[in-house]
Design an enzyme around this catalytic site. Sequence first.
Site, PDB file in Angstrom:
ATOM      1  N   GLN A  83     -10.777 -18.669   4.122  1.00  0.00           N
ATOM      2  CA  GLN A  83      -9.915 -18.889   2.952  1.00  0.00           C
ATOM      3  C   GLN A  83      -9.291 -20.277   2.994  1.00  0.00           C
ATOM      4  O   GLN A  83      -8.884 -20.752   4.053  1.00  0.00           O
ATOM      5  CB  GLN A  83      -8.791 -17.848   2.904  1.00  0.00           C
ATOM      6  N   CYS A 113      -0.587 -16.895  -2.988  1.00  0.00           N
ATOM      7  CA  CYS A 113       0.519 -17.029  -2.027  1.00  0.00           C
ATOM      8  C   CYS A 113       1.845 -17.250  -2.759  1.00  0.00           C
ATOM      9  O   CYS A 113       1.960 -18.164  -3.590  1.00  0.00           O
ATOM     10  CB  CYS A 113       0.247 -18.184  -1.080  1.00  0.00           C
TER      11      CYS A 113
HETATM   12  C1  LIG Z   1       2.446 -11.749   7.115  1.00  0.00           C
HETATM   13  C2  LIG Z   1       1.573 -11.921   5.907  1.00  0.00           C
HETATM   14  C3  LIG Z   1       0.774 -13.058   5.801  1.00  0.00           C
HETATM   15  C4  LIG Z   1      -0.075 -13.223   4.698  1.00  0.00           C
HETATM   16  N1  LIG Z   1      -0.904 -14.325   4.636  1.00  0.00           N
HETATM   17  C5  LIG Z   1      -1.811 -14.434   3.617  1.00  0.00           C
HETATM   18  C6  LIG Z   1      -2.789 -15.475   3.599  1.00  0.00           C
HETATM   19  O1  LIG Z   1      -2.889 -16.325   4.517  1.00  0.00           O
HETATM   20  N2  LIG Z   1      -3.639 -15.515   2.536  1.00  0.00           N
HETATM   21  C7  LIG Z   1      -3.588 -14.594   1.513  1.00  0.00           C
HETATM   22  O2  LIG Z   1      -4.392 -14.652   0.576  1.00  0.00           O
HETATM   23  N3  LIG Z   1      -2.686 -13.602   1.521  1.00  0.00           N
HETATM   24  C8  LIG Z   1      -1.813 -13.485   2.551  1.00  0.00           C
HETATM   25  N4  LIG Z   1      -0.954 -12.419   2.579  1.00  0.00           N
HETATM   26  C9  LIG Z   1      -1.026 -11.373   1.529  1.00  0.00           C
HETATM   27  C10 LIG Z   1      -1.984 -10.249   1.976  1.00  0.00           C
HETATM   28  O3  LIG Z   1      -3.306 -10.723   2.133  1.00  0.00           O
HETATM   29  C11 LIG Z   1      -1.980  -9.084   0.959  1.00  0.00           C
HETATM   30  O4  LIG Z   1      -2.417  -9.570  -0.288  1.00  0.00           O
HETATM   31  C12 LIG Z   1      -0.602  -8.452   0.790  1.00  0.00           C
HETATM   32  O5  LIG Z   1       0.007  -8.233   2.043  1.00  0.00           O
HETATM   33  C13 LIG Z   1      -0.703  -7.109   0.033  1.00  0.00           C
HETATM   34  O6  LIG Z   1      -1.567  -6.222   0.698  1.00  0.00           O
HETATM   35  P1  LIG Z   1      -1.044  -5.040   1.688  1.00  0.00           P
HETATM   36  O7  LIG Z   1      -0.082  -4.194   0.892  1.00  0.00           O
HETATM   37  O8  LIG Z   1      -2.295  -4.314   2.075  1.00  0.00           O
HETATM   38  O9  LIG Z   1      -0.346  -5.712   2.824  1.00  0.00           O
HETATM   39  C14 LIG Z   1      -0.085 -12.239   3.661  1.00  0.00           C
HETATM   40  C15 LIG Z   1       0.728 -11.117   3.773  1.00  0.00           C
HETATM   41  C16 LIG Z   1       1.553 -10.935   4.873  1.00  0.00           C
HETATM   42  C17 LIG Z   1       2.399  -9.676   4.964  1.00  0.00           C
END
Ligand SMILES: Cc1cc2nc3c(=O)[nH]c(=O)nc-3n(C[C@H](O)[C@H](O)[C@H](O)COP(=O)(O)O)c2cc1C
Length: 352
Positions: A83, A113
């Site tokens: 990514q 993000c």
């Molecule tokens: C600690 C953390 C770091 C994240 N870093 C990224 C990232 O580098 N790139 C991205 O597209 N999304 C990032 N996200 C978002 C996640 O990929 C995801 O879209 C979001 O947590 C919702 O999904 P979930 O409910 O399954 O956690 C991050 C989320 C968290 C909690």
Amino acid sequence: MSQTESKPANRTLPAPIQAGQPLTALAPMQDVTDRPFMAVIANCGAPDYFVTEYFRVHVQSRLEKHILEAVTENETGRPVFAQMIGEDIHHLTRTAKDLQSHPIAGVDLNMGCPAPTVYKKHCGGGLLRDPQKIDQVLGALRQTIPGLFTVKMRIGFENTENFETILDLVNKHQVDLLSLHGRTVKEMYRSEVHYDFIKRAAERINCPLLANGDVTSAAKARQILDYTGAAGVMVGRHAIRNPWIFRQIREDQAGLPVSKISLNQVNRYVKDLYAAVERPHAPEQAQVNKMKKYLNFVGQGVDSEGKFLYEMRRSKTKAQLFEICDRHMPDDGALFADEPYPGVIARPSRES
Ligand SMILES: Cc1cc2nc3c(=O)[nH]c(=O)nc-3n(C[C@H](O)[C@H](O)[C@H](O)COP(=O)(O)O)c2cc1C
């Protein structure tokens, strides 16, 4: 290109582990989804796809070594997408070319993000305010990437007024896979997920869609897939809590009983993770603090009152931390919760 038209071989998505089942992916998470973490997850039951945390793209950027390791030293046996996040078209295409000299499954663009430092620069979720810019960025990247080009985004910035327009741009530029987090940028991480928007996207776009946001269990994945018609699910925080979730989704989709996880298995996962992410010369307390980032999520399934979380947050040494784990996750057959306990809140130190 419509979904029924055949694609060139280099733009065919890698087959899922179980033929015919919905796709699963581990969501990219900054400072979490690195090579050692992916290896530990794969040991519990890999997702179909992994995605690296984002490579920052700007005038002076070079591929960050520790992120690239997840690709060059991939031990998972599964494909890893790389990514990137940025707004400068010249440097995005330069980085996409650099990435293609490594064994990546494809290039993924971050358009979700919500960190203000990121979106103020028109990167990540900031791009969702500007469909014209998205048109240019997707067009340039599609021309540069002969293989798989994927996008991960949210449903809008402050509101969803550009939603359909952006989905049409995803179609126009023949994106190969879209991961959609069903919240706006301004909704960050804790609001209800708008699965109705994920359903609308699945109906509108020509490529497969991964539904993302609060996929907490195999049962919840099934509900979301049934409701949205998405091609698969992407799981982030709940895979940190329960790294067996991808295996459980496969079991559930095959109509098999979903494996129960004992607290003692979770205790072993925590110790394996400690060993995997331990840096040889890092101070012990830094290592323990690093573990707290993961345990914030794990603790949501350990006890309903959050006692494990309370105690582990106060630990300072590895011995203290492991003693707390052994006490709260003994080898007595007690089970880890299938869903996070309501009211037991994870407080990650840093979110992207
Ligand atoms: C600690 C953390 C770091 C994240 N870093 C990224 C990232 O580098 N790139 C991205 O597209 N999304 C990032 N996200 C978002 C996640 O990929 C995801 O879209 C979001 O947590 C919702 O999904 P979930 O409910 O399954 O956690 C991050 C989320 C968290 C909690």
